[in-house]
Scaffold this active site. Structure first.
Site, PDB file in Angstrom:
ATOM      1  N   GLN A   6      -1.191   4.230  26.329  1.00  0.00           N
ATOM      2  CA  GLN A   6      -2.112   3.873  25.252  1.00  0.00           C
ATOM      3  C   GLN A   6      -1.377   3.735  23.921  1.00  0.00           C
ATOM      4  OE1 GLN A   6      -4.979   7.076  25.410  1.00  0.00           O
ATOM      5  NE2 GLN A   6      -3.624   8.554  24.435  1.00  0.00           N
ATOM      6  N   HIS A  61      -1.120   7.981  29.036  1.00  0.00           N
ATOM      7  CA  HIS A  61      -2.470   8.497  29.265  1.00  0.00           C
ATOM      8  C   HIS A  61      -2.510   9.208  30.612  1.00  0.00           C
ATOM      9  CE1 HIS A  61      -7.128   7.754  29.215  1.00  0.00           C
ATOM     10  NE2 HIS A  61      -6.807   8.989  29.531  1.00  0.00           N
ATOM     11  N   PHE A  77      -4.838  18.616  27.594  1.00  0.00           N
ATOM     12  CA  PHE A  77      -4.758  17.238  28.082  1.00  0.00           C
ATOM     13  C   PHE A  77      -3.985  17.198  29.399  1.00  0.00           C
ATOM     14  CE2 PHE A  77      -2.908  12.782  26.936  1.00  0.00           C
ATOM     15  CZ  PHE A  77      -3.798  12.171  27.812  1.00  0.00           C
ATOM     16  N   HIS A  92      -5.971  18.644  32.264  1.00  0.00           N
ATOM     17  CA  HIS A  92      -6.980  17.705  32.763  1.00  0.00           C
ATOM     18  C   HIS A  92      -6.338  16.653  33.666  1.00  0.00           C
ATOM     19  CE1 HIS A  92     -10.318  14.834  32.816  1.00  0.00           C
ATOM     20  NE2 HIS A  92      -9.439  13.904  32.476  1.00  0.00           N
ATOM     21  N   GLU A  93      -5.235  16.060  33.222  1.00  0.00           N
ATOM     22  CA  GLU A  93      -4.589  15.009  34.007  1.00  0.00           C
ATOM     23  C   GLU A  93      -4.076  15.548  35.344  1.00  0.00           C
ATOM     24  OE1 GLU A  93      -4.508  11.673  33.352  1.00  0.00           O
ATOM     25  OE2 GLU A  93      -5.902  12.276  31.762  1.00  0.00           O
ATOM     26  N   LYS A 102      -7.361  16.602  37.625  1.00  0.00           N
ATOM     27  CA  LYS A 102      -8.180  15.475  38.076  1.00  0.00           C
ATOM     28  C   LYS A 102      -7.376  14.478  38.905  1.00  0.00           C
ATOM     29  CE  LYS A 102     -11.357  11.841  36.593  1.00  0.00           C
ATOM     30  NZ  LYS A 102     -12.098  11.233  35.450  1.00  0.00           N
ATOM     31  N   HIS A 103      -6.174  14.145  38.466  1.00  0.00           N
ATOM     32  CA  HIS A 103      -5.403  13.083  39.112  1.00  0.00           C
ATOM     33  C   HIS A 103      -4.168  13.593  39.863  1.00  0.00           C
ATOM     34  CE1 HIS A 103      -7.847  10.177  36.935  1.00  0.00           C
ATOM     35  NE2 HIS A 103      -7.581  10.807  35.808  1.00  0.00           N
TER      36      HIS A 103
END
Length: 233
Positions: free
Chosen positions: A35, A62, A112, A115-116, A119-120
Site C-alpha cells: 500500500q 499490507h 497489525f 492480525h496478519e 488471519k492469513h
C-alpha cells in the site's frame, strides 16, 4: 444396532471435520499486497504514524494472503497459533520499516502483525518466521517505488492507470492489480498494488484471478507522502 449407528455417526463427523480442516488450509496462490502510505492517510478515516516515527515515502506491506483460484480464501486456520514476537526478533527492524501500521491509535506494529499472522499467516503453511521473512523479501524483490521511478512515475502528480500498470508489469515481470481510493477532493488515488505469488511463496506469477473492484479511474493521483500536508496526522 444402536452401537453400530453411533460409531458410524462418530466416524462421519470425524471425516467431515477432517475435510473441513483440509479445505480451510487449502489454497492455490498468494496475493502479495503493498500500500501507498499517502493514499492510506488521505481519507476521512485519516491515519496515525507508528510510535517508531513517520514511515519513509515508500510502499509498505499490507499482507501476504493465501487465495484460491475460484476467488475464495482461507482465514484463521489455526486458532491456537498466536503471534510470537520472539519468533521474528531479528526481523523487527525491517518490519517496522517495511510493514508499519498506519491505523489509529499509534502503535508499534505488533497489533497489525498479529492480525496478519492469525488471519492469513496461519493458512500459509509457513511458520511465523518464514511468513514474515517471505513477505519482506518479496517487497525487496518487487521494489515498486524504484520500478515506477524508472518509468518516470514519481509521487506528486497524476498518471494514467495504464501507464502505472505497464510500468509495474515491465519492472516486475507480471501483471499487477491496482486498487484505488477516493480522497476528499474526489481524486482517485493509487492505494494498493496486488501481485501474485505461487503457493510455494518463492516466485511471482500471473494472477489466476484478480480481486473484485479496484475503484480506479483512467487517470489517478500518486500523492506525495513527503509533503507537510500529511504531518498533521
Amino acid at each position: 444396532m444402536q452401537s453400530e449407528s453411533a460409531s458410524f455417526f462418530k466416524l462421519l463427523v470425524l471425516l467431515c471435520l477432517t475435510v473441513l480442516c483440509v479445505a480451510q488450509d487449502d489454497f492455490d496462490f498468494f496475493y502479495f499486497v503493498q500500500q501507498w502510505p499517502a493514499s492510506y492517510c488521505d481519507t476521512k478515516r485519516s491515519c496515525c504514524y507508528p510510535t517508531t516515527g513517520k514511515p519513509a515515502e515508500d510502499f509498505s506491506i499490507h499482507g501476504l494472503w493465501p487465495n484460491r483460484n475460484d476467488g475464495s480464501w482461507p482465514s484463521n486456520c489455526k486458532k491456537d497459533s498466536s503471534f510470537d514476537e520472539s519468533e521474528v526478533s531479528d526481523l523487527i527492524r525491517r518490519m517496522e520499516k517495511d510493514w508499519p501500521s498506519l491505523s489509529c491509535p499509534s502503535s508499534d506494529g505488533v497489533r497489525f502483525w498479529t492480525h496478519e499472522w492469525e488471519k492469513h499467516g496461519t493458512c500459509s503453511l509457513l511458520n511465523q518466521r518464514q511468513y514474515f521473512q517471505t513477505a519482506l523479501d518479496l517487497k525487496q524483490k518487487s521494489n515498486l517505488l524504484q520500478v515506477l521511478n524508472d518509468a518516470g512515475i514519481s509521487p506528486g502528480d497524476f498518471y494514467s492507470l495504464k501507464s502505472i500498470k505497464d510500468a509495474i508489469e515491465k519492472g516486475v515481470g507480471y501483471t499487477p492489480f491496482v486498487d484505488c481510493n477516493v480522497d476528499q477532493s474526489h481524486n482517485h488515488q493509487l492505494y494498493q498494488v496486488y501481485l501474485c505469488v505461487d503457493s510455494s511463496s518463492l516466485d511471482f506469477i500471473e494472477c489466476p484471478v484478480f480481486p473484485h473492484g479496484g475503484g480506479c479511474g483512467s487517470r489517478i493521483e500518486f500523492p506525495s507522502f513527503s509533503s507537510s500536508s500529511h504531518d498533521e496526522f
